[in-house]
Enzyme design. Structure first.
Site, PDB file in Angstrom:
ATOM      1  N   GLY A 135       6.157  -2.841  10.328  1.00  0.00           N
ATOM      2  CA  GLY A 135       7.516  -3.345  10.131  1.00  0.00           C
ATOM      3  C   GLY A 135       8.045  -4.003  11.388  1.00  0.00           C
ATOM      4  CG  ASP A 190      -9.869  -3.595   8.281  1.00  0.00           C
ATOM      5  OD1 ASP A 190     -10.252  -2.427   8.103  1.00  0.00           O
ATOM      6  OD2 ASP A 190      -8.926  -4.105   7.655  1.00  0.00           O
ATOM      7  CG  MET A 233      -9.464   1.523   4.702  1.00  0.00           C
ATOM      8  SD  MET A 233      -8.386   1.982   6.032  1.00  0.00           S
ATOM      9  CE  MET A 233      -7.214   3.020   5.162  1.00  0.00           C
ATOM     10  N   GLY A 234     -11.107  -2.325   4.477  1.00  0.00           N
ATOM     11  CA  GLY A 234     -11.547  -3.702   4.739  1.00  0.00           C
ATOM     12  C   GLY A 234     -10.706  -4.626   3.884  1.00  0.00           C
TER      13      GLY A 234
HETATM   14  N1  LIG Z   1       4.209 -12.629  12.640  1.00  0.00           N
HETATM   15  C1  LIG Z   1       4.718 -11.526  13.192  1.00  0.00           C
HETATM   16  N2  LIG Z   1       5.723 -11.596  14.076  1.00  0.00           N
HETATM   17  C2  LIG Z   1       6.235 -10.493  14.652  1.00  0.00           C
HETATM   18  N3  LIG Z   1       5.778  -9.242  14.429  1.00  0.00           N
HETATM   19  C3  LIG Z   1       4.773  -9.097  13.566  1.00  0.00           C
HETATM   20  C4  LIG Z   1       4.179 -10.218  12.893  1.00  0.00           C
HETATM   21  N4  LIG Z   1       3.195  -9.750  12.095  1.00  0.00           N
HETATM   22  C5  LIG Z   1       3.195  -8.420  12.241  1.00  0.00           C
HETATM   23  N5  LIG Z   1       4.128  -8.012  13.116  1.00  0.00           N
HETATM   24  C6  LIG Z   1       4.422  -6.639  13.514  1.00  0.00           C
HETATM   25  O1  LIG Z   1       3.284  -6.044  14.157  1.00  0.00           O
HETATM   26  C7  LIG Z   1       3.184  -4.671  13.812  1.00  0.00           C
HETATM   27  C8  LIG Z   1       1.791  -4.367  13.306  1.00  0.00           C
HETATM   28  O2  LIG Z   1       1.448  -5.257  12.244  1.00  0.00           O
HETATM   29  P1  LIG Z   1       0.559  -4.787  11.004  1.00  0.00           P
HETATM   30  O3  LIG Z   1       1.259  -3.652  10.330  1.00  0.00           O
HETATM   31  O4  LIG Z   1       0.231  -5.965  10.215  1.00  0.00           O
HETATM   32  O5  LIG Z   1      -0.713  -4.126  11.678  1.00  0.00           O
HETATM   33  P2  LIG Z   1      -1.875  -4.744  12.546  1.00  0.00           P
HETATM   34  O6  LIG Z   1      -1.463  -4.820  13.964  1.00  0.00           O
HETATM   35  O7  LIG Z   1      -2.351  -6.015  11.929  1.00  0.00           O
HETATM   36  O8  LIG Z   1      -2.946  -3.608  12.418  1.00  0.00           O
HETATM   37  P3  LIG Z   1      -3.888  -3.288  11.177  1.00  0.00           P
HETATM   38  O9  LIG Z   1      -3.636  -4.307  10.112  1.00  0.00           O
HETATM   39  O10 LIG Z   1      -5.254  -3.350  11.737  1.00  0.00           O
HETATM   40  O11 LIG Z   1      -3.522  -1.919  10.766  1.00  0.00           O
HETATM   41  C9  LIG Z   1       4.271  -4.387  12.792  1.00  0.00           C
HETATM   42  O12 LIG Z   1       5.329  -3.724  13.432  1.00  0.00           O
HETATM   43  C10 LIG Z   1       4.651  -5.763  12.289  1.00  0.00           C
HETATM   44  O13 LIG Z   1       5.995  -5.850  11.835  1.00  0.00           O
HETATM   45  O1  LIG Z   2      -2.150   2.475   4.433  1.00  0.00           O
HETATM   46  P1  LIG Z   2      -1.980   1.814   5.749  1.00  0.00           P
HETATM   47  O2  LIG Z   2      -1.702   2.741   6.869  1.00  0.00           O
HETATM   48  O3  LIG Z   2      -1.024   0.682   5.687  1.00  0.00           O
HETATM   49  O4  LIG Z   2      -3.374   1.185   6.154  1.00  0.00           O
HETATM   50  C1  LIG Z   2      -4.238   0.516   5.301  1.00  0.00           C
HETATM   51  C2  LIG Z   2      -4.867  -0.659   5.992  1.00  0.00           C
HETATM   52  O5  LIG Z   2      -5.287  -0.387   7.278  1.00  0.00           O
HETATM   53  C3  LIG Z   2      -6.496  -1.074   7.563  1.00  0.00           C
HETATM   54  O6  LIG Z   2      -7.468  -0.139   7.864  1.00  0.00           O
HETATM   55  C4  LIG Z   2      -6.333  -1.944   8.736  1.00  0.00           C
HETATM   56  O7  LIG Z   2      -6.081  -1.151   9.842  1.00  0.00           O
HETATM   57  C5  LIG Z   2      -6.839  -1.865   6.319  1.00  0.00           C
HETATM   58  O8  LIG Z   2      -8.205  -1.911   6.020  1.00  0.00           O
HETATM   59  C6  LIG Z   2      -6.061  -1.157   5.261  1.00  0.00           C
HETATM   60  O9  LIG Z   2      -5.690  -2.043   4.238  1.00  0.00           O
END
Ligand SMILES: Nc1ncnc2c1ncn2[C@@H]1O[C@H](COP(=O)(O)OP(=O)(O)OP(=O)(O)O)[C@@H](O)[C@H]1O
Ligand SMILES: O=P(O)(O)OC[C@H]1O[C@](O)(CO)[C@@H](O)[C@@H]1O
Ligand SMILES: [Mg+2]
Length: 420
Positions: A135, A190, A233-234
């Site tokens: 978020g 992933d 996952m993936g």
């Molecule tokens: N384009 C963006 N600009 C600003 N903040 C972002 C953006 N995309 C994602 N975030 C913020 O980065 C944080 C992590 O993003 P996200 O939940 O997508 O996980 P992630 O870092 O991609 O890790 P994963 O997907 O591997 O679990 C969140 O707090 C999200 O709101």
């Molecule tokens: O349920 P959550 O905590 O959002 O995480 C699920 C996601 O996290 C991941 O492992 C990426 O970190 C994805 O493969 C999967 O979709």
């Protein structure tokens, strides 16, 4: 490709070996005879610099972990802290709690002042002791908070979303004329971050996933016409499913997002599964969570707090389809659907991942102390590099279906290249 620096580096480094700022690593190092290498990106090499932008005595650093869990998060926090504290002499290092929310003083808890005692054995546990979340955070509020707390360096540890967030924070700090070094450490089980051949947590995750596959295999083998279906996952890439398949060597069918498949028809997946059951009396099937989404009705496109599309459950769907298929064929089967997804990412890092975490973290500190910003630490051809955060947004990393990993998977499972 040079990354942004905050200004001239004037302070001598207390370290004893250095990497020159002018060295470059080419993204592509294998050249076809007819290929022009003009669009080849040359990355700055990571490592300690001789001159620092920040004076360790007055520098304050912050660390934040965001997104889903990945084995090794605590190792990274610990190594970031220890490198800052012992190697550079930075005594004020804060752990922002609960992901990006923790950067907003109205939403998050107070940051923790890290000490050697506090991080002592954190690497022995899974998860992140700072907490995490998904978020958004208001970047203007977050940067103002960093200014108020006189934080000069922010380490953002997370996946693609986190690194996009880091890029926004870097731009906001620049807009506010505040010299903030934002340095990303790439995390995800992933393994789908561009310019990072292996993210930390991936190897531990496939080690855990392979254990689940071995057990699922035993379940299938010990009954007549046993089928074990395992979801891993993936979201966008099948690296976990493929890696665990190669580690286990027991998988008969694997379905990944990179290779669309058909269920019905003479060349479809169900016909191949039927043949296997009739020939061998058991089967182990692995499906990555992002596979076959095109087969599922998803008109609503629900999203999580970070804006990631919530995937439909391909595992449940396949389980139902396999069950009804064999009922219609009048072939009795013992179908077990298993979903060990979360169990593979909440464990502590294995030894190989712990080493990776340490090197990612220490290189992140070297970059930050030299005043580099708006970058993540990447890894290509076994070398650590500086990747401008902006570049990440322009690429996606998925498994190459003509690459060694997928071809190895096809060889070990014996499944056809596609179900069409
Ligand atoms: N384009 C963006 N600009 C600003 N903040 C972002 C953006 N995309 C994602 N975030 C913020 O980065 C944080 C992590 O993003 P996200 O939940 O997508 O996980 P992630 O870092 O991609 O890790 P994963 O997907 O591997 O679990 C969140 O707090 C999200 O709101
Ligand atoms: O349920 P959550 O905590 O959002 O995480 C699920 C996601 O996290 C991941 O492992 C990426 O970190 C994805 O493969 C999967 O979709
Ligand atoms: Mg992500």
């Amino acid at each position: 490709m040079q990354v942004t620096t905050l200004g001239e580096a004037l302070y001598p480094s207390p370290l004893r070996y250095f990497v020159s700022d002018s060295l470059r690593l080419a993204e592509r190092i294998i050249q076809r005879p007819d290929e022009k290498m003009t669009d080849n990106i040359a990355f700055e090499l990571a490592g300690p610099r001789e001159k620092l932008f920040f004076d360790a005595k007055t520098t304050r650093a912050g660390i934040v972990t965001c997104g889903g869990l990945s084995p090794g998060l605590n190792d990274v926090i610990r190594s970031l802290f220890l490198e800052l504290h012992h190697a550079y002499g930075v005594s004020q290092v804060y752990g922002f709690q609960g992901g990006y929310r923790g950067l907003d003083p109205h939403l998050g808890k107070e940051p923790l002042l890290l000490t050697p005692e506090l991080v002592d054995d954190v690497h022995k546990k899974g998860g992140t002791f700072l907490g995490t979340s998904r978020g958004p955070v208001d970047t203007a509020v977050a940067v103002q908070n960093l200014i108020d707390k006189q934080i000069n360096i922010l380490f953002v540890v997370g996946g693609d979303g986190t690194q996009r967030g880091g890029y926004e924070l870097y731009k906001e700090a620049k807009r506010q004329n505040y010299p903030l070094a934002v340095v990303g450490v790439p995390k995800t089980i992933d393994n789908d971050i561009p310019f990072v051949s292996q993210t930390f947590g991936y190897l531990t995750a496939i080690e855990e996933a392979a254990k689940a596959l071995d057990r699922a295999h035993v379940e299938a083998r010990c009954v007549n016409n046993g089928i074990s279906l395992v979801k891993l996952m993936g979201r966008n890439a099948g690296f976990i499913a493929a890696g665990a398949t190669l580690a286990s060597q027991e998988v008969n069918f694997i379905l990944v997002p990179e290779v669309p498949f058909k269920l019905e028809g003479p060349n479809g997946f169900l016909a191949a599964l039927k043949k296997r059951i009739l020939d061998r009396g058991h089967a182990l099937v692995v499906v990555a969570e992002g596979a076959g989404q095109e087969l599922l009705q998803n008109n609503t496109q629900l999203k999580d707090a970070s804006g990631n599309i919530l995937l439909n459950d391909i595992g449940q769907y396949l389980s139902t389809r396999i069950k009804t298929f064999f009922e219609d064929e009048d072939i009795p089967v013992h179908l077990r659907y298993m979903d060990p997804s979360y169990l593979i990412r909440s464990t502590r890092a294995n030894a190989v991942d712990s080493v990776l975490c340490d090197l990612f973290a220490r290189n992140a500190v070297h970059a930050a102390m030299a005043g580099k910003t708006g970058l993540i630490i990447g890894k290509l051809h076994d070398k650590y590099i500086h990747v401008p955060s902006e570049l990440l947004a322009s690429r996606k990393r998925v498994m190459e279906t003509d690459g060694m990993l997928w071809q190895g998977v096809l060889a070990s499972t014996g499944q056809p290249a596609s179900f069409y």
